[in-house]
Scaffold this motif. Structure first.
Motif: not given
Ligand code: AVJ
Length: 311
Positions: A89, A299-300, A297, A57, A60-63
């Motif tokens: 990713y 995750d939430e 980085w 995750g 994917k979100n921070k690439s």
């Protein structure tokens, strides 16, 4: 009549050394025979085992943000790349010139490399089939590229802290002064979450752990009775590490390649440490191995981290 001592190869000696040690142990690399790799893939799908999906995750979100730290005029080296799914990713956003996956299983590696070459025709894929402990030799033509190591999955957690620093120092030598390492590290957290991640309800982690005995029986031509052992995993909050063992359910004795191996009731065989770090711990690890933590980085829920360490 002299009894001919069975000739023992390096791998057999390595395992026997652990089984005759004061505190018995088996190297975690023996988890990964074909069945073990399949069981690990099942572990990554478990609700309780959050690291893999959480890291994916983040990638994917921070690439796009990660690509700001790794220029396109670069080469990415991935030790222990396995099925090379995680790098996918990042490839489009980083758009490196060359990708160098390294892994011990040649067959797996070739298949993964072919898949990537097909999907990313602009990418040069240079697979290296070698043992994890062998130095990674890069062809001369790649020397002018900026070098970055990609080391996901919190596999760094299997090293004792001192060995983790030595591994990162080796990676520092590989990437040189203008390179860096993008590393996935599982974070220290509450006991319950970690205990559950290594003691899943379905018992897949227990199967994965016990399967090690199948693997060493095959290598040692032995018949250690798996049913006489049970999975035992706990989180040592003080040492910030998961400790995994196989516990003997009875008093046992085996003749293996001329060695008598006996187990007491309740005796433990250590099979894995999985260290968990805080962000300060990652910064310290980086600093002690010649890197500087540039960015992390998370995750939430702050379960897992992907960090860029600059040489
Ligand atoms: C692949 C080493 C990161 O320690 O979490 C999973 C292996 N052991 N469940 C980990 C593992 C038990 C995993 N690593």
């Amino acid at each position: 009549m002299n009894i001919k001592e069975p000739s023992i190869n390096k791998e057999q000696q390595d395992i026997l050394d652990g089984l005759v040690a004061e505190k018995k142990f088996i190297n975690p690399k023996y988890f990964y025979n074909h069945r073990g790799s399949k069981l690990f893939e099942k572990i990554t799908q478990l609700d309780e085992y959050y690291p893999t999906r959480t890291e994916l995750g983040i990638l994917k979100n921070k690439s796009k943000e990660i690509a700001e730290f790794i220029s396109s005029d670069s080469i990415i080296i991935e030790p222990g790349a396995g099925n090379c799914t995680k790098i996918e990713y990042l490839l489009t956003d980083i758009h490196p010139n060359v990708y160098v996956p390294q892994d011990v299983s040649e067959e797996f590696l070739q298949k993964s490399a072919e898949r990537l070459s097909e999907r990313y025709p602009w990418l040069e894929v240079h697979p290296i089939a070698s043992d994890f402990s062998d130095p990674i030799e890069l062809p001369e033509i790649y020397q002018h590229f900026a070098k970055h190591v990609f080391y996901p999955g919190s596999t760094i957690g299997n090293f004792e802290p001192e060995d983790a620093i030595n591994f990162l120092k080796k990676m520092h030598q590989l990437v040189g002064n203008h390179g860096g390492i993008l590393i996935g590290v599982d974070l220290h957290k509450d006991y319950e979450t970690l205990h559950a991640a290594y003691n899943d309800e379905k018992g897949i982690t227990a199967e994965f752990n016990l399967n090690t005995l199948n693997h060493i029986n095959q290598i040692l031509e032995a018949d250690i009775d798996i049913n006489q052992f049970e999975h035992h995993a706990l989180y040592n909050s003080k040492q910030q590490r998961i400790e995994m063992y196989l516990r003997s359910k009875s008093k046992q004795r085996y003749e293996i390649l001329g060695n008598t191996i006996s187990f007491e009731m309740g005796e433990l065989i250590h099979t894995e440490h999985s260290y968990k770090y805080t962000l300060d711990g990652i910064a310290e690890l980086a600093q002690k191995s010649g890197f500087m933590l540039q960015k992390s980085w998370l995750d939430e829920a702050e379960l897992f981290s992907v960090s860029y360490l600059m040489a």
